[in-house]
Enzyme design. Sequence first.
Site, PDB file in Angstrom:
ATOM      1  N   GLU A   1     -25.651   2.580   1.846  1.00 43.07           N
ATOM      2  CA  GLU A   1     -26.807   3.428   1.566  1.00 43.07           C
ATOM      3  C   GLU A   1     -26.765   4.008   0.149  1.00 43.07           C
ATOM      4  OE1 GLU A   1     -29.194   2.917   3.877  1.00 43.07           O
ATOM      5  OE2 GLU A   1     -27.481   1.679   4.406  1.00 43.07           O
ATOM      6  N   LYS A   2     -25.578   4.009  -0.473  1.00 42.12           N
ATOM      7  CA  LYS A   2     -25.469   4.502  -1.850  1.00 42.12           C
ATOM      8  C   LYS A   2     -25.927   3.443  -2.842  1.00 42.12           C
ATOM      9  CE  LYS A   2     -21.848   7.846  -0.876  1.00 42.12           C
ATOM     10  NZ  LYS A   2     -20.491   8.347  -1.203  1.00 42.12           N
TER      11      LYS A   2
ATOM     12  N   GLY B   1     -14.106  -6.630   1.606  1.00 40.02           N
ATOM     13  CA  GLY B   1     -15.108  -6.508   0.548  1.00 40.02           C
ATOM     14  C   GLY B   1     -16.520  -6.780   1.001  1.00 40.02           C
TER      15      GLY B   1
ATOM     16  N   TYR C   1       0.825  -1.204   0.000  1.00 43.88           N
ATOM     17  CA  TYR C   1       0.000   0.000   0.000  1.00 43.88           C
ATOM     18  C   TYR C   1       0.865   1.262   0.000  1.00 43.88           C
ATOM     19  CZ  TYR C   1      -3.481  -3.429   1.619  1.00 43.88           C
ATOM     20  OH  TYR C   1      -4.287  -4.535   1.761  1.00 43.88           O
TER      21      TYR C   1
ATOM     22  N   LEU D   1     -21.879  -1.238  -2.937  1.00 42.09           N
ATOM     23  CA  LEU D   1     -23.193  -1.688  -3.387  1.00 42.09           C
ATOM     24  C   LEU D   1     -24.097  -2.035  -2.206  1.00 42.09           C
ATOM     25  CD1 LEU D   1     -22.099  -3.951  -6.369  1.00 42.09           C
ATOM     26  CD2 LEU D   1     -23.401  -1.830  -6.539  1.00 42.09           C
ATOM     27  N   LEU D   2     -23.476  -2.522  -1.116  1.00 47.45           N
ATOM     28  CA  LEU D   2     -24.246  -2.883   0.077  1.00 47.45           C
ATOM     29  C   LEU D   2     -24.132  -1.778   1.127  1.00 47.45           C
ATOM     30  CD1 LEU D   2     -23.248  -6.652   0.209  1.00 47.45           C
ATOM     31  CD2 LEU D   2     -25.426  -5.693  -0.573  1.00 47.45           C
TER      32      LEU D   2
ATOM     33  N   VAL E   1     -18.892  -4.839   1.941  1.00 49.44           N
ATOM     34  CA  VAL E   1     -19.940  -3.956   1.415  1.00 49.44           C
ATOM     35  C   VAL E   1     -19.903  -3.905  -0.114  1.00 49.44           C
ATOM     36  CG1 VAL E   1     -20.200  -2.544   3.484  1.00 49.44           C
ATOM     37  CG2 VAL E   1     -18.508  -1.895   1.764  1.00 49.44           C
ATOM     38  N   ALA E   2     -19.118  -4.794  -0.718  1.00 48.60           N
ATOM     39  CA  ALA E   2     -19.109  -4.994  -2.177  1.00 48.60           C
ATOM     40  C   ALA E   2     -18.951  -3.683  -2.941  1.00 48.60           C
ATOM     41  CB  ALA E   2     -20.381  -5.727  -2.615  1.00 48.60           C
ATOM     42  N   LYS E   3     -17.847  -2.988  -2.659  1.00 48.79           N
ATOM     43  CA  LYS E   3     -17.524  -1.723  -3.344  1.00 48.79           C
ATOM     44  C   LYS E   3     -18.634  -0.688  -3.214  1.00 48.79           C
ATOM     45  CE  LYS E   3     -14.231  -3.654  -6.639  1.00 48.79           C
ATOM     46  NZ  LYS E   3     -13.832  -3.821  -8.055  1.00 48.79           N
TER      47      LYS E   3
END
Length: 303
Positions: free
Chosen positions: A207-208, A198, A51, A204-205, A200-202
């Site tokens: 509030e956006k 991962g 990183y 997708l999971l 929140v799957a980028k």
Amino acid sequence: MKKNRLGKSDLQVTELGLGCMSLGTDKAHAQKIIEAALDEGINYFDTADLYDFGVNEEIVGKSLKQVRDQVIIATKVGNRWNEQKDGWRWDPSKHYIKEAVKQNLKRLETDYIDLYQLHGGTIEDNIDETIEAFEELQAEGFIRYYGISSIRPNVIREYAKKSNIVSVMMQYSILDRNPEEKVLPFLHEQQISVVTRGSVAKGLLSEKALEKASPSGYLEHSYDELQQIITELQEKVADSRPLTEVALRYNLANPAVASVIVGASSIGQLQENVKAVNSAPLTKEEVALIQKIARAHTYPAHR
């Protein structure tokens, strides 16, 4: 915040770990997020030599120096930058790992690493040699425990069979249920903890939700499938709690999972993640409903 034992080790990790990759290179800003994580009770910080060319490790080390004995620092090794710093190559050799750890320790400003992880791996690697490197580093006191970061079932099985890994980091979410087929039950049986990324799957999971969706979809899901799954989740499961909460609690509902590693680029985002993890666990009925809504896939390779 609740803590779980990491595999057969004596490390007790918080259910939410801070994924430090997203902190950026603004040292003052990054330090504020790390300090906020400490204030929220987080004790698990995950970084890697890859990183920001090692700058991330430097930021993490400096920010945690005063509380070193109260936290668990996890970092990774195996990806070797070239001299131009515009690319890297995979090098899981014993020689490289034993040399690289010296630089990890220097950047982290510490005498030991709590969890040293192989940052990938293939079945073609000389796995015995790699394990030997980690075992020697453990015996020499440079690392307390070691694990791997991998989604490949065949690689995971080899390390579980031949080594003393205490954890496996892998991608896992409601939209990526592949590990449920073979890997999670196997690791739970072996008393090797799973640390997830991962979840929140980028975005997708979160509030956006569909604002983050690509027209090509996500993994094996088409855009239309995503739309249907996310809408159903929002209507049937996330009607009384945020979707992020559902996503993180779904990971923690699996008995193999010890901690979810989630990045945060702001203190507000960090606090939302903390609130999600500190929420009530999903019921068995909610888990069953989620699994009905979001179908599972299987690994097409590396079996």
